[in-house]
Design an enzyme around this catalytic site. Sequence first.
Site, PDB file in Angstrom:
ATOM      1  N   CYS A  68      -3.706  -2.998   8.855  1.00 49.12           N
ATOM      2  CA  CYS A  68      -4.088  -2.196   7.683  1.00 49.12           C
ATOM      3  C   CYS A  68      -5.001  -1.018   7.977  1.00 49.12           C
ATOM      4  O   CYS A  68      -4.636   0.128   7.734  1.00 49.12           O
ATOM      5  CB  CYS A  68      -4.741  -3.108   6.659  1.00 49.12           C
ATOM      6  SG  CYS A  68      -3.669  -4.473   6.211  1.00 49.12           S
ATOM      7  N   GLY A  90      -8.957  -3.307  14.195  1.00 51.98           N
ATOM      8  CA  GLY A  90      -7.515  -3.287  14.448  1.00 51.98           C
ATOM      9  C   GLY A  90      -6.811  -3.887  13.249  1.00 51.98           C
ATOM     10  O   GLY A  90      -7.322  -3.834  12.133  1.00 51.98           O
ATOM     11  N   THR A 123       0.852  -1.193   0.000  1.00 55.05           N
ATOM     12  CA  THR A 123       0.000   0.000   0.000  1.00 55.05           C
ATOM     13  C   THR A 123       0.884   1.239   0.000  1.00 55.05           C
ATOM     14  O   THR A 123       1.696   1.420   0.906  1.00 55.05           O
ATOM     15  CB  THR A 123      -0.903  -0.020   1.248  1.00 55.05           C
ATOM     16  OG1 THR A 123      -1.675  -1.219   1.195  1.00 55.05           O
ATOM     17  CG2 THR A 123      -1.815   1.191   1.295  1.00 55.05           C
TER      18      THR A 123
HETATM   19  C1  UGA Z   1      -8.327  -5.139   5.574  1.00 54.18           C
HETATM   20  C2  UGA Z   1      -9.305  -5.040   4.390  1.00 54.18           C
HETATM   21  O1  UGA Z   1     -10.558  -5.638   4.735  1.00 54.18           O
HETATM   22  C3  UGA Z   1      -8.731  -5.768   3.158  1.00 54.18           C
HETATM   23  O2  UGA Z   1      -9.599  -5.584   2.045  1.00 54.18           O
HETATM   24  C4  UGA Z   1      -7.352  -5.182   2.846  1.00 54.18           C
HETATM   25  O3  UGA Z   1      -6.749  -5.884   1.776  1.00 54.18           O
HETATM   26  C5  UGA Z   1      -6.450  -5.317   4.066  1.00 54.18           C
HETATM   27  O4  UGA Z   1      -7.049  -4.626   5.180  1.00 54.18           O
HETATM   28  C6  UGA Z   1      -5.127  -4.693   3.716  1.00 54.18           C
HETATM   29  O5  UGA Z   1      -5.077  -3.471   3.507  1.00 54.18           O
HETATM   30  O6  UGA Z   1      -4.142  -5.429   3.473  1.00 54.18           O
HETATM   31  P1  UGA Z   1      -7.746  -7.067   7.375  1.00 54.18           P
HETATM   32  O7  UGA Z   1      -6.980  -6.006   8.090  1.00 54.18           O
HETATM   33  O8  UGA Z   1      -7.103  -8.381   7.131  1.00 54.18           O
HETATM   34  O9  UGA Z   1      -8.216  -6.518   5.925  1.00 54.18           O
HETATM   35  O10 UGA Z   1      -9.059  -7.376   8.208  1.00 54.18           O
HETATM   36  P2  UGA Z   1     -10.606  -6.970   8.142  1.00 54.18           P
HETATM   37  O11 UGA Z   1     -11.401  -8.166   7.837  1.00 54.18           O
HETATM   38  O12 UGA Z   1     -10.800  -5.775   7.282  1.00 54.18           O
HETATM   39  O13 UGA Z   1     -10.871  -6.573   9.668  1.00 54.18           O
HETATM   40  C7  UGA Z   1     -10.261  -5.406  10.228  1.00 54.18           C
HETATM   41  C8  UGA Z   1     -10.797  -5.153  11.611  1.00 54.18           C
HETATM   42  O14 UGA Z   1     -12.150  -4.701  11.562  1.00 54.18           O
HETATM   43  C9  UGA Z   1     -10.805  -6.355  12.557  1.00 54.18           C
HETATM   44  O15 UGA Z   1     -10.307  -5.944  13.805  1.00 54.18           O
HETATM   45  C10 UGA Z   1     -12.263  -6.745  12.672  1.00 54.18           C
HETATM   46  O16 UGA Z   1     -12.564  -7.288  13.935  1.00 54.18           O
HETATM   47  C11 UGA Z   1     -12.955  -5.404  12.489  1.00 54.18           C
HETATM   48  N1  UGA Z   1     -14.314  -5.494  11.917  1.00 54.18           N
HETATM   49  C12 UGA Z   1     -14.499  -5.954  10.639  1.00 54.18           C
HETATM   50  C13 UGA Z   1     -15.393  -5.070  12.665  1.00 54.18           C
HETATM   51  O17 UGA Z   1     -15.253  -4.636  13.823  1.00 54.18           O
HETATM   52  N2  UGA Z   1     -16.642  -5.117  12.114  1.00 54.18           N
HETATM   53  C14 UGA Z   1     -16.856  -5.573  10.848  1.00 54.18           C
HETATM   54  O18 UGA Z   1     -18.043  -5.578  10.410  1.00 54.18           O
HETATM   55  C15 UGA Z   1     -15.765  -6.012  10.102  1.00 54.18           C
END
Ligand code: UGA
Length: 405
Positions: free
Chosen positions: A247, A244, A116
């Site tokens: 990313c 968290g 990124t």
């Molecule tokens: C995120 C993006 O979703 C990906 O598309 C992106 O490629 C990635 O960052 C990156 O930039 O490499 P990631 O950090 O693996 O992916 O995880 P997420 O699934 O996005 O979750 C992030 C946080 O949000 C977690 O702590 C999760 O618990 C929280 N979350 C997610 C919520 O609190 N509510 C939700 O509805 C979804």
Amino acid sequence: MNIGVIGIGFVGAVTAAVLADQGNSIIALDIDSDKIARFNSGDIPIFEPGLKELILKNKKNLKFTADYKMLRGTEIIFVAVPTPNLNGKINLDYVYRAISSIKSINNDAIIVIKSTVIPGTGSKIKDEFNVNIVSNPEFLREGNAIEDTLHPDRVIIGGEEEYAEKVANVWKFTNSPILITTRENAELIKYASNSFLATKISFINEIANLCEKIPNADVETVAKGMGYDRRIGPLFLKAGIGYGGSCLPKDTEAFIKYAEELGEEIKIIKAARNVNEERIERIIKIMENKIGKIGGLRILQMGISFKENTNDVRESQALKLYYALIKKGANVIVFDPVSKIEGIRYCESIKACLNSIDAIVVATEWPEFKILEDMDLKIPVIDGRRILNPEKFEKYAGIGRHYGD
Ligand code: UGA
């Protein structure tokens, strides 16, 4: 094709494994030779469902190395090195180091930036190093990385058409929509997407705050009702203790800083970050309301990773909650299916510690924590991720649910 991948973290390892599985010959490089030794011996240092199996299955055409010379002869090189923040601003040192190392082996491969990076980075590198640069941002989620790489919602490729088309060919197998555009648009799409996801989560968390004050209101149902609207969509509307990971926190911070340098303030993303910072205090308040004073209590915390299906604790809200509870004088013991970090007190099984705790708090959305529902628990259970059925507990309180009664 002969493909190189530089930087064997989540993105690099998954990209290398999936492309090897598609029949390409892959040289995966990392400057950390200990890490390379582990990959070569099959002791994969990254917990990601299905990754180890995919690497072992493809070991014939997937080589790990710390030697840049091995990249000679590759036609495309993906760069997936970290771009950490330094004082809130993106630090591109690893990217630059990778590009100069590629230059030093006289390889004229197309260089594809997966890391990124802020808009303009790819074009700047192209001019400075006289290399063919294509931007191909990554959208995979940890814990779901292989599936996301095989079937992404879209593939974004930025750069001159001749090179962009070649990179597009690598991803044709996904049958996903491919958008070819400028490098700047591609780079911007990545930041805008992650910032939007962070905003969506913070938005529902603010609605959750409201629900806690309204008898008979429940954020789960509100989110479900909103999600039926195709313009809104049901995903990333899960209220909890906040986002968290490596990313969303980093990218929103760097994006704000980048915008400031352009003389712009992205107020909505700033607000999303502020809301996220307040989540820990919020869950603690819910706990205090339900159980009383936290100090001196013996608490079982379910989960320490930043989300389910990963051992990653970077910027983990669960980890922040753990330290906040300790600071309040609680006696916290953690259960997490895979994440084990030093300095934290763990219990080996939930059952083993049930007799010696006063309350439970769910901090990570691991699906296996639903087992709590069958344990006939008499102690208070505080659901920070809304994964449990409230009716299965005698004393339950959860994010986004009126708990005053
Ligand atoms: C995120 C993006 O979703 C990906 O598309 C992106 O490629 C990635 O960052 C990156 O930039 O490499 P990631 O950090 O693996 O992916 O995880 P997420 O699934 O996005 O979750 C992030 C946080 O949000 C977690 O702590 C999760 O618990 C929280 N979350 C997610 C919520 O609190 N509510 C939700 O509805 C979804």
